[in-house]
Motif scaffolding. Structure first.
Motif, PDB file in Angstrom:
ATOM      1  N   GLN A  88     -30.541 -23.285 -25.135  1.00 45.19           N
ATOM      2  CA  GLN A  88     -31.932 -23.325 -24.687  1.00 45.19           C
ATOM      3  C   GLN A  88     -32.117 -23.456 -23.176  1.00 45.19           C
ATOM      4  N   GLU A  89     -31.329 -24.285 -22.497  1.00 45.94           N
ATOM      5  CA  GLU A  89     -31.593 -24.471 -21.068  1.00 45.94           C
ATOM      6  C   GLU A  89     -31.416 -23.161 -20.293  1.00 45.94           C
ATOM      7  N   ASN A  90     -30.315 -22.466 -20.585  1.00 44.17           N
ATOM      8  CA  ASN A  90     -30.084 -21.226 -19.847  1.00 44.17           C
ATOM      9  C   ASN A  90     -30.932 -20.066 -20.359  1.00 44.17           C
TER      10      ASN A  90
ATOM     11  N   ILE B   5     -26.727 -27.249  -9.500  1.00 48.07           N
ATOM     12  CA  ILE B   5     -27.865 -28.013  -9.005  1.00 48.07           C
ATOM     13  C   ILE B   5     -27.347 -29.261  -8.299  1.00 48.07           C
ATOM     14  N   GLY B   6     -27.929 -29.579  -7.167  1.00 50.44           N
ATOM     15  CA  GLY B   6     -27.540 -30.730  -6.359  1.00 50.44           C
ATOM     16  C   GLY B   6     -27.788 -30.379  -4.901  1.00 50.44           C
ATOM     17  N   CYS B   7     -27.586 -31.337  -4.001  1.00 55.07           N
ATOM     18  CA  CYS B   7     -27.758 -31.043  -2.570  1.00 55.07           C
ATOM     19  C   CYS B   7     -26.767 -29.958  -2.175  1.00 55.07           C
ATOM     20  N   SER B   8     -25.506 -30.147  -2.597  1.00 57.00           N
ATOM     21  CA  SER B   8     -24.448 -29.186  -2.286  1.00 57.00           C
ATOM     22  C   SER B   8     -24.790 -27.799  -2.816  1.00 57.00           C
ATOM     23  N   SER B   9     -25.392 -27.749  -3.978  1.00 56.03           N
ATOM     24  CA  SER B   9     -25.681 -26.461  -4.617  1.00 56.03           C
ATOM     25  C   SER B   9     -26.837 -25.716  -3.945  1.00 56.03           C
ATOM     26  N   THR B  47     -20.409 -26.095  -5.326  1.00 56.57           N
ATOM     27  CA  THR B  47     -20.798 -27.093  -6.326  1.00 56.57           C
ATOM     28  C   THR B  47     -20.561 -28.503  -5.794  1.00 56.57           C
ATOM     29  N   GLY B  48     -21.041 -29.498  -6.523  1.00 60.16           N
ATOM     30  CA  GLY B  48     -20.846 -30.888  -6.121  1.00 60.16           C
ATOM     31  C   GLY B  48     -19.915 -31.607  -7.087  1.00 60.16           C
ATOM     32  N   ASP B  49     -19.592 -32.870  -6.792  1.00 61.41           N
ATOM     33  CA  ASP B  49     -18.693 -33.608  -7.685  1.00 61.41           C
ATOM     34  C   ASP B  49     -19.361 -33.867  -9.027  1.00 61.41           C
ATOM     35  N   GLY B  50     -20.663 -34.122  -9.018  1.00 64.90           N
ATOM     36  CA  GLY B  50     -21.373 -34.336 -10.273  1.00 64.90           C
ATOM     37  C   GLY B  50     -21.497 -33.030 -11.032  1.00 64.90           C
ATOM     38  N   ASP B  51     -21.931 -32.004 -10.329  1.00 67.23           N
ATOM     39  CA  ASP B  51     -22.148 -30.680 -10.908  1.00 67.23           C
ATOM     40  C   ASP B  51     -20.865 -30.150 -11.563  1.00 67.23           C
ATOM     41  N   ALA B  52     -19.743 -30.264 -10.848  1.00 75.40           N
ATOM     42  CA  ALA B  52     -18.509 -29.622 -11.316  1.00 75.40           C
ATOM     43  C   ALA B  52     -17.647 -30.495 -12.216  1.00 75.40           C
ATOM     44  N   ASN B  76     -17.403 -32.948  -2.326  1.00 73.58           N
ATOM     45  CA  ASN B  76     -17.257 -34.248  -2.984  1.00 73.58           C
ATOM     46  C   ASN B  76     -17.769 -35.364  -2.072  1.00 73.58           C
ATOM     47  N   ASN B  77     -18.976 -35.848  -2.394  1.00 69.79           N
ATOM     48  CA  ASN B  77     -19.534 -36.970  -1.615  1.00 69.79           C
ATOM     49  C   ASN B  77     -19.522 -38.256  -2.446  1.00 69.79           C
ATOM     50  N   SER B  78     -18.782 -38.257  -3.537  1.00 64.87           N
ATOM     51  CA  SER B  78     -18.596 -39.427  -4.406  1.00 64.87           C
ATOM     52  C   SER B  78     -19.886 -39.984  -4.991  1.00 64.87           C
ATOM     53  N   THR B  79     -20.913 -39.165  -5.035  1.00 62.44           N
ATOM     54  CA  THR B  79     -22.178 -39.659  -5.587  1.00 62.44           C
ATOM     55  C   THR B  79     -23.063 -38.505  -6.018  1.00 62.44           C
ATOM     56  N   TYR B  80     -24.106 -38.821  -6.802  1.00 61.31           N
ATOM     57  CA  TYR B  80     -25.149 -37.850  -7.118  1.00 61.31           C
ATOM     58  C   TYR B  80     -26.192 -37.977  -6.015  1.00 61.31           C
ATOM     59  N   GLY B  81     -26.054 -37.148  -4.992  1.00 61.32           N
ATOM     60  CA  GLY B  81     -26.953 -37.254  -3.843  1.00 61.32           C
ATOM     61  C   GLY B  81     -28.383 -36.878  -4.183  1.00 61.32           C
ATOM     62  N   MET B  82     -28.539 -35.725  -4.817  1.00 63.18           N
ATOM     63  CA  MET B  82     -29.871 -35.174  -5.086  1.00 63.18           C
ATOM     64  C   MET B  82     -30.765 -36.135  -5.864  1.00 63.18           C
ATOM     65  N   THR B  83     -30.162 -36.846  -6.806  1.00 60.00           N
ATOM     66  CA  THR B  83     -30.972 -37.734  -7.647  1.00 60.00           C
ATOM     67  C   THR B  83     -30.955 -39.174  -7.143  1.00 60.00           C
ATOM     68  N   SER B  84     -30.472 -39.362  -5.941  1.00 58.75           N
ATOM     69  CA  SER B  84     -30.545 -40.608  -5.175  1.00 58.75           C
ATOM     70  C   SER B  84     -29.480 -41.654  -5.472  1.00 58.75           C
TER      71      SER B  84
HETATM   72  C1  LIG Z   1     -29.472 -30.835 -17.113  1.00 59.91           C
HETATM   73  C2  LIG Z   1     -29.787 -31.612 -15.905  1.00 59.91           C
HETATM   74  N1  LIG Z   1     -29.545 -32.944 -15.880  1.00 59.91           N
HETATM   75  C3  LIG Z   1     -29.832 -33.654 -14.780  1.00 59.91           C
HETATM   76  C4  LIG Z   1     -30.354 -33.057 -13.666  1.00 59.91           C
HETATM   77  C5  LIG Z   1     -30.690 -33.894 -12.476  1.00 59.91           C
HETATM   78  N2  LIG Z   1     -29.754 -33.705 -11.361  1.00 59.91           N
HETATM   79  C6  LIG Z   1     -30.023 -32.887 -10.331  1.00 59.91           C
HETATM   80  S1  LIG Z   1     -28.844 -32.858  -9.171  1.00 59.91           S
HETATM   81  C7  LIG Z   1     -27.929 -34.018 -10.009  1.00 59.91           C
HETATM   82  C8  LIG Z   1     -26.658 -34.563  -9.474  1.00 59.91           C
HETATM   83  C9  LIG Z   1     -26.014 -33.735  -8.438  1.00 59.91           C
HETATM   84  O1  LIG Z   1     -24.873 -34.368  -7.999  1.00 59.91           O
HETATM   85  P1  LIG Z   1     -23.728 -33.583  -7.284  1.00 59.91           P
HETATM   86  O2  LIG Z   1     -23.343 -32.397  -8.061  1.00 59.91           O
HETATM   87  O3  LIG Z   1     -22.638 -34.544  -6.958  1.00 59.91           O
HETATM   88  O4  LIG Z   1     -24.434 -32.991  -5.965  1.00 59.91           O
HETATM   89  P2  LIG Z   1     -24.975 -33.681  -4.625  1.00 59.91           P
HETATM   90  O5  LIG Z   1     -26.454 -33.733  -4.755  1.00 59.91           O
HETATM   91  O6  LIG Z   1     -24.351 -35.026  -4.481  1.00 59.91           O
HETATM   92  O7  LIG Z   1     -24.544 -32.708  -3.581  1.00 59.91           O
HETATM   93  C10 LIG Z   1     -28.561 -34.388 -11.190  1.00 59.91           C
HETATM   94  C11 LIG Z   1     -28.028 -35.386 -12.121  1.00 59.91           C
HETATM   95  C12 LIG Z   1     -30.603 -31.670 -13.736  1.00 59.91           C
HETATM   96  N3  LIG Z   1     -31.120 -30.982 -12.708  1.00 59.91           N
HETATM   97  N4  LIG Z   1     -30.309 -30.987 -14.842  1.00 59.91           N
END
Ligand SMILES: Cc1ncc(C[n+]2csc(CCOP(=O)(O)OP(=O)(O)O)c2C)c(N)n1
Lengths: 403, 227
Positions: A88-90, B5-9, B47-52, B76-84
């Protein structure tokens, strides 16, 4: 050009229809009762220079299908209940970024793991609203092996024409049964390919559409048109925007591209409606039992008719509304606890009675079950349609017991 | 260039290619479809560390296993940046995050080891501090015909730096400088000395047939079978 008659399984017809439509990429994850589509395409696609990949899950399958389509290759996946949920998401991404692709969902008993080897019709609402947010989608429903061939082609054509994911619904019985298909007679079916931009790459705006079509021409990746695609809300340039009027413009266009072309998209099969007093509204394999029941009812002097929607989304509002002005009642048999019956009720708009009939034993409706409902409704109408004696929605167990 | 999805993305929004900003964690399967449909395209995944490695972890190991010719640049910034600033699969044990207010109880991935073990044929690690080395690593990764991954240690001063009292961007890059060692340096160091260090440079480079090459043989076989 007939004469190429084959005995085919539903899933096989789907796979062969896909090849005929020009599909050259399949990504999927095994799940009963859809796996044969993947198995057959794993063998067939490389024979015609296409590619098959078994991904790590259905989320990845849907993503790979989007990627391949963006690179210019007609793509599809096939799945069932649990896998359909994962897509569904994609699917929403494909809808919002306007990626043509086809998703086959062979329905089985749900929710959860449910009844993997039994037919059901419980995903008709998920097919419409399964991904989050308001979004355009087209959903077709198969009732025969021939449908699985022909409607797979139609699904590809619609997806290329409207740049929208098309969901093809089938069920365990239709997908697994074998019937004759005159493939030769279907040879001449037209194949539609996405419209490419006429402008040079420097001028290309990936989401600019003419007001007549509302469908933007599509440049494939790797053909010299460099542009951005995002699942964020975007404007014509493809880049994200939060300008309120641009946000609304996009959503309105996506809605219009389906809404204003319903004539092209909606297909129904109508039987004996001209003088009908009772109309059965049935889709998928249920429509076949319903047609038999309607004919038998006519033999018994009841003026019954049948609407079989081939396109279930967008819903054939106009037809149901018009038929409602002429019949006394609709009967809506379905293998769920009452889903499309509410759509019929909405479109009938109080002009006719609407009575549901549910079967949740995950067995096919028999013609006798539908016929007994037609007779029950007929007797109720002829005895004055009093509200306290109105036939109720028969539940699955009851329907089976009255056999 | 494909991202999740993320700052890196958000990086693909700043380059002039065919760029695809997809869904969280799914950049690799989208890229897989593109590469299979048009093998002649160079496909880079940002991609980011969370994303990948969290939501997309399964896709990472499977793309590496297939040795599909993709290049992953993982910030790799060791955190989920985008979601704070929530903790991620690479947040060190004990480090703070908005969802690790008492320190992280989990143990982090070594992304390079993970990628190599899963089947990647080129693996390297760089940092934003060693900015002159990074383009070389990325270039080599792109020229490797197979699955390549360049882990790039990046700074998130807003969340990770602040919550862990490492400081601003400059101080975080200084931290990178002080904790990065080359493979050569590492060889002369004791396990104790290496405990809080990470190795930069090329970590793995091998030759294996890539997925598209293997699939082309499938196409040949399939076509021969119907002749
Ligand atoms: C399915 C889904 N779950 C949660 C989110 C919320 N979300 C957006 S970015 C992100 C984390 C990103 O972390 P990372 O990949 O490490 O990238 P950074 O922002 O640190 O560069 C999350 C959990 C989302 N967009 N989609």
């Amino acid at each position: 050009m007939s004469g190429n008659i084959k005995l085919m399984q539903g899933n096989e017809a789907c796979a062969e229809g896909a090849i005929k439509a020009g599909c050259r990429f399949f990504a999927g994850y095994p799940i009963t009762p859809s796996s044969e589509v993947a198995e057959i395409l794993a063998r067939r696609l490389p024979q015609v220079g296409g590619k098959f990949i078994q991904m790590e899950d259905e989320i990845a399958s849907m993503a790979a299908v989007c990627g391949a389509s963006l690179a210019g290759v007609k793509s599809m996946t096939a799945t069932s209940g649990p896998g359909f949920s994962l897509k569904q998401e994609n699917l929403g991404y494909a809808s919002f970024t306007e990626i043509p692709c086809v998703v086959v969902n062979v329905m089985r008993g749900g929710p959860s793991t449910g009844s993997p080897t039994s037919p059901a019709q419980g995903d008709v609402m998920q097919a419409r609203w399964g991904t989050h947010g308001d979004h355009p989608i087209i959903v077709l429903s198969c009732s025969s092996v021939k449908d699985m061939y022909e409607l797979t082609i139609r699904s590809f054509n619609l997806s290329e024409r409207f740049r929208v994911p098309v969901i093809l619904l089938s069920d365990e019985i239709v997908a697994h049964m074998r019937e004759r298909v005159d493939v030769g007679a279907l040879e001449s079916l037209e194949i539609f390919n996405r419209v490419k931009p006429a402008c040079p790459p420097e001028e290309y705006q990936p989401y600019e559409a003419s007001p007549e079509t509302d469908v933007p021409p599509m440049a494939n990746f790797g053909e010299g048109y460099r542009y951005h695609i995002t699942g964020l809300t975007h404007d014509e340039s493809g880049f994200t925007t939060q300008k309120p009027h641009k946000v609304a413009e996009l959503h309105e266009r996506l809605h219009r591209k389906i809404e204003n072309h319903k004539d092209e998209i909606i297909e129904t099969r109508n039987y004996y409606l001209d003088d009908a007093q009772i109309a059965v509204f049935a889709y998928g394999s249920t429509a076949r039992s319903a047609l038999r029941a309607v004919r038998e009812a006519r033999n018994r002097g009841i003026k019954a008719g049948l609407i079989q929607p081939v396109t279930i989304w967008p819903f054939p509002d106009d037809l149901v509304h018009q038929v409602a002005s002429q019949v006394d009642a609709f009967i809506v048999p379905e293998m769920n606890l009452g889903m499309m019956v509410r759509e019929v009720e909405r479109a009938a708009h109080g002009q006719a009675e609407v009575i549901g009939q549910s079967l949740v034993t995950w067995e096919l409706f028999t013609p006798a079950q539908v016929l007994s409902k037609i007779e029950e409704v007929f007797n109720w109408i002829t005895s004055g349609s009093t509200s306290d004696s109105k036939p109720s929605r028969t539940s699955g167990a009851l329907a089976a017991a009255t056999e | 260039m494909v991202s999740g999805i993320g700052c890196s993305s958000r990086a693909p929004g700043y380059v002039d290619f065919n760029t695809l900003h997809t869904t969280h964690g799914r950049a690799l399967p989208f890229a897989t479809g593109i590469k299979l449909a048009k093998p002649e395209m160079t496909v880079i995944v940002v991609t980011g560390d969370g994303d990948a490695t969290a939501i997309g972890g399964n896709h990472l190991i499977h793309a590496a296993r297939r040795n599909l010719d993709l290049t992953v640049v993982l910030f790799n910034n060791s955190t989920y940046g985008m979601t704070s600033g929530q903790y991620s699969p690479t947040t060190p044990t004990g480090a703070f995050g908005t969802t690790a207010p008492y320190g992280n109880a989990e143990q982090p991935f070594d992304i390079c080891n993970l990628a190599e073990a899963a089947g990647a044929t080129y693996v390297a690690r760089g940092t934003t501090y060693h900015a002159k080395v990074l383009p070389n690593l990325i270039e080599k990764a792109i020229s490797n015909k197979g699955f390549s991954l360049v882990e790039t240690i990046t700074q998130c001063p807003i969340y990770f730096g602040r919550m862990n009292k490492i400081g601003n961007s400059v101080e975080m890059m200084k931290w990178q400088k002080e904790h990065a060692v080359t493979k050569k340096q590492a060889e002369t160091m004791s396990p104790e000395e290496l405990a809080d260090k990470f190795i930069i440079g090329e970590l793995c480079h091998k030759t294996k047939p890539d997925y598209c090459e293997l699939y082309d043989r499938i196409i040949e076989k399939a076509q021969a079978s119907i002749k």
